[in-house]
Design an enzyme around this catalytic site. Structure first.
Site, mmCIF file in Angstrom:
data_model
loop_
_atom_site.group_PDB
_atom_site.id
_atom_site.type_symbol
_atom_site.label_atom_id
_atom_site.label_comp_id
_atom_site.label_asym_id
_atom_site.label_seq_id
_atom_site.Cartn_x
_atom_site.Cartn_y
_atom_site.Cartn_z
ATOM 1 N N HIS A 93 0.862 -1.271 0.099
ATOM 2 C CA HIS A 93 -0.162 -0.110 -0.062
ATOM 3 C C HIS A 93 0.931 1.375 0.126
ATOM 4 O O HIS A 93 0.610 2.383 -0.837
ATOM 5 C CB HIS A 93 -0.991 0.065 1.235
ATOM 6 C CG HIS A 93 -2.105 1.061 1.229
ATOM 7 N ND1 HIS A 93 -2.026 2.229 2.027
ATOM 8 C CD2 HIS A 93 -3.085 0.973 0.345
ATOM 9 C CE1 HIS A 93 -2.872 2.882 1.587
ATOM 10 N NE2 HIS A 93 -3.784 2.471 0.626
ATOM 11 N N HIS A 113 -4.578 6.356 -6.052
ATOM 12 C CA HIS A 113 -5.751 7.071 -5.143
ATOM 13 C C HIS A 113 -6.152 8.084 -6.363
ATOM 14 O O HIS A 113 -5.527 8.658 -7.048
ATOM 15 C CB HIS A 113 -5.143 7.517 -3.845
ATOM 16 C CG HIS A 113 -5.091 6.538 -2.967
ATOM 17 N ND1 HIS A 113 -3.961 5.882 -2.478
ATOM 18 C CD2 HIS A 113 -6.126 5.606 -2.160
ATOM 19 C CE1 HIS A 113 -4.107 4.959 -1.737
ATOM 20 N NE2 HIS A 113 -5.378 4.761 -1.327
ATOM 21 N N HIS A 122 -7.249 -1.731 -5.188
ATOM 22 C CA HIS A 122 -7.426 -2.287 -3.593
ATOM 23 C C HIS A 122 -8.220 -3.698 -3.820
ATOM 24 O O HIS A 122 -8.117 -4.391 -2.883
ATOM 25 C CB HIS A 122 -8.431 -1.228 -2.831
ATOM 26 C CG HIS A 122 -7.536 -0.138 -2.446
ATOM 27 N ND1 HIS A 122 -7.592 0.981 -3.445
ATOM 28 C CD2 HIS A 122 -6.732 0.126 -1.543
ATOM 29 C CE1 HIS A 122 -6.647 1.890 -2.749
ATOM 30 N NE2 HIS A 122 -6.377 1.396 -1.524
ATOM 31 N N HIS A 245 -14.538 6.565 2.559
ATOM 32 C CA HIS A 245 -13.063 5.924 2.663
ATOM 33 C C HIS A 245 -12.119 6.768 3.394
ATOM 34 O O HIS A 245 -11.657 6.300 4.349
ATOM 35 C CB HIS A 245 -12.769 5.363 1.187
ATOM 36 C CG HIS A 245 -11.368 5.170 1.211
ATOM 37 N ND1 HIS A 245 -10.263 5.990 0.953
ATOM 38 C CD2 HIS A 245 -10.713 3.973 1.448
ATOM 39 C CE1 HIS A 245 -9.172 5.385 0.856
ATOM 40 N NE2 HIS A 245 -9.256 4.285 1.368
ATOM 41 N N HIS A 249 -10.734 6.275 7.622
ATOM 42 C CA HIS A 249 -9.299 6.082 7.464
ATOM 43 C C HIS A 249 -8.864 7.244 8.647
ATOM 44 O O HIS A 249 -8.411 6.858 9.556
ATOM 45 C CB HIS A 249 -8.453 6.413 6.426
ATOM 46 C CG HIS A 249 -8.235 5.335 5.486
ATOM 47 N ND1 HIS A 249 -7.307 4.552 5.840
ATOM 48 C CD2 HIS A 249 -8.832 4.887 4.507
ATOM 49 C CE1 HIS A 249 -7.148 3.623 5.120
ATOM 50 N NE2 HIS A 249 -7.974 3.845 3.887
ATOM 51 N N PHE A 267 -1.507 7.260 3.835
ATOM 52 C CA PHE A 267 -1.355 6.211 2.892
ATOM 53 C C PHE A 267 -0.082 5.450 3.338
ATOM 54 O O PHE A 267 -0.109 4.224 3.280
ATOM 55 C CB PHE A 267 -1.031 6.843 1.446
ATOM 56 C CG PHE A 267 -2.008 7.320 0.930
ATOM 57 C CD1 PHE A 267 -3.135 6.862 1.165
ATOM 58 C CD2 PHE A 267 -1.919 8.670 0.038
ATOM 59 C CE1 PHE A 267 -4.497 7.513 0.485
ATOM 60 C CE2 PHE A 267 -2.879 9.128 -0.589
ATOM 61 C CZ PHE A 267 -4.186 8.568 -0.162
ATOM 62 N N HIS A 280 -11.169 -2.041 3.895
ATOM 63 C CA HIS A 280 -11.406 -2.037 2.388
ATOM 64 C C HIS A 280 -12.150 -3.088 1.769
ATOM 65 O O HIS A 280 -12.662 -2.996 0.685
ATOM 66 C CB HIS A 280 -9.859 -2.150 1.800
ATOM 67 C CG HIS A 280 -9.349 -0.597 1.527
ATOM 68 N ND1 HIS A 280 -9.658 -0.035 0.481
ATOM 69 C CD2 HIS A 280 -8.786 0.113 2.438
ATOM 70 C CE1 HIS A 280 -9.188 1.079 0.522
ATOM 71 N NE2 HIS A 280 -8.448 1.244 1.403
#
Ligand code: C2O
Length: 349
Positions: A93, A113, A122, A245, A249, A267, A280
């Site tokens: 990732h 992204h 993903h 999303h 996070h 990230f 995810h």
């Protein structure tokens, strides 16, 4: 020389990148690893092999949780030199989200992204992660769970992630958001101050907007078309990528890092927290649901379909897999347990 479409990484270009504005990170695999790696084109799992059923975290039984816990602890015990190890999985990732690779035919950084690469990339990551976990415990029906924060029963951090004696626990989280705190799907790094009941209905309205009324056009949901040569990314995230999303996070990440909110909030470190994967899986499930709701609008564009990436599988083969390979999750060997989505589907304002 025929024309190739889409983006893909130049695997020999791995370099340090920025984890956040002020933080250089280095997430690359060991340098000599590519020398003795054979690259294999992706093939669908045998259709007669058992289907993996991804279940909601709030509906799991102890037996399943023990199995997942065991698989994850084995994964965490593998050395960094093993691409199946937890750190290497988390670093995948970091690599693709901070721009550690250059694109194959340019020296623009590759970032997955904030564009139409978000959902398929993903999905690939989770697919291989799930296969590896299953193989570590000799169970080819093993499936990741999904954290159904879109429905009222799933709007708190799942209990399994609160158990300090399990491999699901992770120290870098905001303790003020531990249960019974209700998730804020529009989290802006400030507390909403809403009471639990109002927070739940605000969340359902958010879901309705992001999945239904605000996501009627394909590009609004999927994100902008990211084409080779464009400077790193096109920067037009879809509705769900932005919220819930990104917001979930940030909401999970540790408030002692006020802006970046590591680990989930940024990230380079997000996938170090085991809750990343069920988070995810829910995103992945919502992609399927959006297609059911809006009449399966497939993007018929070779710059999307022919973009490809590489992932190690459970047999340590490096697999080359295209976006076009991952459009049908059933063909990848898994399905989602159905849960009642009417709370948000009926939350039209
Ligand atoms: Cu690649 Cu949830 O972020």
């Amino acid at each position: 020389d025929h024309k190739t479409f889409g983006v893909s990484p130049n695997l020999t270009s791995c370099h340090a990148s920025l984890g956040r504005k002020d933080l250089p990170v280095y997430c690359c695999p060991p340098r000599n690893e590519l020398n003795d790696t054979v690259i294999v084109d992706f093939r669908f799992p045998n259709p007669s092999s058992p289907s993996r059923v991804r279940r909601a975290t709030h509906l799991l039984d102890d037996e399943y949780i023990a199995k997942y816990n065991k698989a994850l602890s084995i994964m965490k015990s593998l050395p960094y030199s093993d691409p199946r190890s937890y750190t290497r999985q988390a670093n995948l990732h970091c690599l693709f989200c901070t721009g550690s690779y250059d694109q194959k035919y340019s020296n623009f950084q590759l970032k997955i992204h904030r564009s139409w690469m978000f959902f398929p990339w993903h999905r690939m990551l989770l697919h291989f992660h799930e296969r590896i976990l299953g193989s570590l415990i000799g169970d080819d029906t093993f499936a990741l769970p999904f954290w159904a924060w879109d429905i009222p029963e799933g709007m708190t951090i799942p209990d399994m992630f609160m158990n300090k004696n399990s491999s699901f626990f992770h120290a870098e989280r905001d303790t003020s958001h531990f249960p019974p705190s209700v998730v804020d799907l529009d989290y802006t790094c400030k507390e909403s101050g809403l009471n639990p009941e109002d927070q739940v209905s605000t969340n359902l309205a958010t879901m309705y907007h992001q999945m239904v009324s605000g996501a009627k056009k394909t590009e609004l949901f999927m994100g902008c078309p990211y084409r080779p040569g464009e400077g790193g990314f096109c920067n037009g995230p879809g509705t769900i990528e932005l919220a819930p999303h990104n917001t979930v996070h940030k909401w999970v990440g540790n408030n002692l890092h006020p802006v970046s909110r590591e680990d989930m909030g940024v990230f380079y470190s997000a996938a170090r927290d085991p809750i990343f994967y069920p988070h995810h899986a829910n995103i992945d499930r919502l992609w399927n649901i959006w297609r059911e709701l809006h009449g399966d609008k497939i993007i018929n564009d070779p710059d999307w379909l022919d973009s490809y990436f590489y992932f190690y599988d459970e047999k340590l083969q490096l697999i080359r897999i295209k976006v076009g390979d991952v459009l049908d999750s059933t063909k990848l060997g898994y399905v989602y347990e159905e849960v009642d989505i009417s709370p948000w589907l009926n939350a039209r304002p």
